[in-house]
Design a protein around this motif. Sequence first.
Motif, PDB file in Angstrom:
ATOM      1  N   VAL A  52       0.809  -1.223   0.000  1.00  0.00           N
ATOM      2  CA  VAL A  52       0.000   0.000   0.000  1.00  0.00           C
ATOM      3  C   VAL A  52       0.840   1.269   0.000  1.00  0.00           C
ATOM      4  CG1 VAL A  52      -1.846  -1.201   1.228  1.00  0.00           C
ATOM      5  CG2 VAL A  52      -0.185   0.133   2.521  1.00  0.00           C
ATOM      6  N   ARG A  53       2.156   1.137   0.029  1.00  0.00           N
ATOM      7  CA  ARG A  53       3.008   2.336   0.083  1.00  0.00           C
ATOM      8  C   ARG A  53       2.733   3.228  -1.131  1.00  0.00           C
ATOM      9  NH1 ARG A  53       7.546   0.071   1.174  1.00  0.00           N
ATOM     10  NH2 ARG A  53       7.320   0.428   3.428  1.00  0.00           N
ATOM     11  N   GLY A  54       2.529   4.497  -0.863  1.00  0.00           N
ATOM     12  CA  GLY A  54       2.196   5.441  -1.922  1.00  0.00           C
ATOM     13  C   GLY A  54       0.718   5.490  -2.229  1.00  0.00           C
ATOM     14  N   ARG A  55      -0.042   4.529  -1.669  1.00  0.00           N
ATOM     15  CA  ARG A  55      -1.505   4.498  -1.858  1.00  0.00           C
ATOM     16  C   ARG A  55      -2.181   4.337  -0.487  1.00  0.00           C
ATOM     17  NH1 ARG A  55      -3.375   0.112  -4.069  1.00  0.00           N
ATOM     18  NH2 ARG A  55      -1.534  -1.148  -3.641  1.00  0.00           N
ATOM     19  N   GLU A  56      -1.574   4.926   0.551  1.00  0.00           N
ATOM     20  CA  GLU A  56      -2.110   4.773   1.900  1.00  0.00           C
ATOM     21  C   GLU A  56      -3.576   5.210   1.932  1.00  0.00           C
ATOM     22  OE1 GLU A  56       2.304   5.165   2.210  1.00  0.00           O
ATOM     23  OE2 GLU A  56       0.715   6.285   1.171  1.00  0.00           O
TER      24      GLU A  56
END
Length: 537
Positions: free
Chosen positions: A209-213
């Motif tokens: 999910v990093r960058g799409r938290e």
Amino acid sequence: MYDVHEHRVLIVGGGLVGLTAALFLRYHGVPSLLVERRATTSPQPKARRINIRTMELFDQIGIGETVLDAARDLSAHQAMAAGPTLARATRLPFTLPGGMPDWAAITPSTACLCAQDLLEPTLRTLATERGCDIRFGVECTEFAQDTTGVTATLRSTDGDTQRILVSYLIAADGAASPIRERLGITRSGRGTLGRAVNVYFHAELSNLVRGREFNLCQIENDRAPGAFMSVDGARRWIFSTSHDIDRPVRDWPRALRIAIGEPGVDIEVVSVLPWEPGMFVADRYRDGRIFLAGDAAHVMPPYAAAGANTGIHDVHNLAWKLAAVLRGDAGPGLLDTYHTERHPVGWFTADQSSVRTADLRTPPHRSTDGTPLADPIAMILGQRYPSGAFIDDSSPHTLTRLDLTGQPGTRVPHLPLPDGRSTLDLPGPGFALLTGPQAGHWQLSKRLPDALSETGCAATSPDASPTEHRADHRIPPRPRTSVHTLDEKWCAAAGITRSGALLLRPDQIVAWRTPTTPADPATAFDSALDRILAEPQ
């Protein structure tokens, strides 16, 4: 034996609402005892959204920064997302019906996400540090009330029992509330609105999910539809769904992998909790000396954690009123305004939560059945009590937008002050009078300092006289009404002239508005305060 030495209010229930009730009462100098039958705070994340109004209340009693620190793991997880799987989901644009507001212009506080299993221990620690008597592993097994107080029997897990006499009881004992049931208080509302399940699990998904938290991520596929909720944004997650909710626990890891979109991810299912979204609102929030708060008073679907936040607002409303009555500064009629004010808000919030769609792609102004929807920010900050402990002036008000212009019964408009504070910082624990720049001729009532109570009204038992225990029941005298002169900008925002004034209650609600100076300001002030506090005429 009766214990009448330490406590004026018994709080039954150690969740978010019960713990904040203890903190608010402590802020007003009221000794309380909180009992919770569980051995510890909730192990479930459950409610996570701490809304702006709740943070304003936490800031008022000086715990806002501590709560924000507990919420730091989710500070970047405010967005919404949607997609066929978690791996393929994209963030959704965030919109509000009236556009994005200038947050700094409407509130000095910041909302946050904080999982309930982190927030409850934080509140418990704060309450203990501030001298609140918090007892987990203790159950209230019996209670009875009469004109002198509430007698309760407490039983600890080791079998010890204690009988206490308190002045009032707050039932914050959850949706199934044994206290509400014993009192025979009925509930109304839309009833059950379906079935669902929350699966709390551990899986290392931070790289995915990093960058799409996100706060919520809607999963749109036929095999495992539902929504993921971030608990810490890395390893702790909740998956909520109404699809195939009766599957065995052993089958949930496979369903979760389908929803995640990563067949090889390691998953540890912590709990599977079926639940029924619904709307059930108690028809009475008060029964004599007993008050319902939180889920005991109102059950609603979990739209933006509205139930938990509304419950916290309940006890903030109640705490100052209990303090005023216990000090002898207010008539008993003031306590009737708890139901008068909070029941309509609880009903409206529960009803609005019931008709808001769970589909994150649906415009926020569209309900499931055509019910008109309030502006989301107005629902949190801008509700107006229809009647209660204030002097209504019949001024207009709407919930189609945030409409806080000094109307009695609404939260005071926020205005940043030159010293860095907000107008919300001026009331509490006493009243505050906010006047215009030409208000030098205002002469406050000379009776206020003279009328300060030296002690509270001691509760009595058959084994104790009021005199014997008066020192143990001592409550600080009424805080003086503070007076603050504000500028013309404030006057315009609050609907008064340069010589007018607003009287604010300790809970930041406008109690009285006089657009211009009365002919006899001191007498007008005295009369207004007497009406607000339900003083005998």
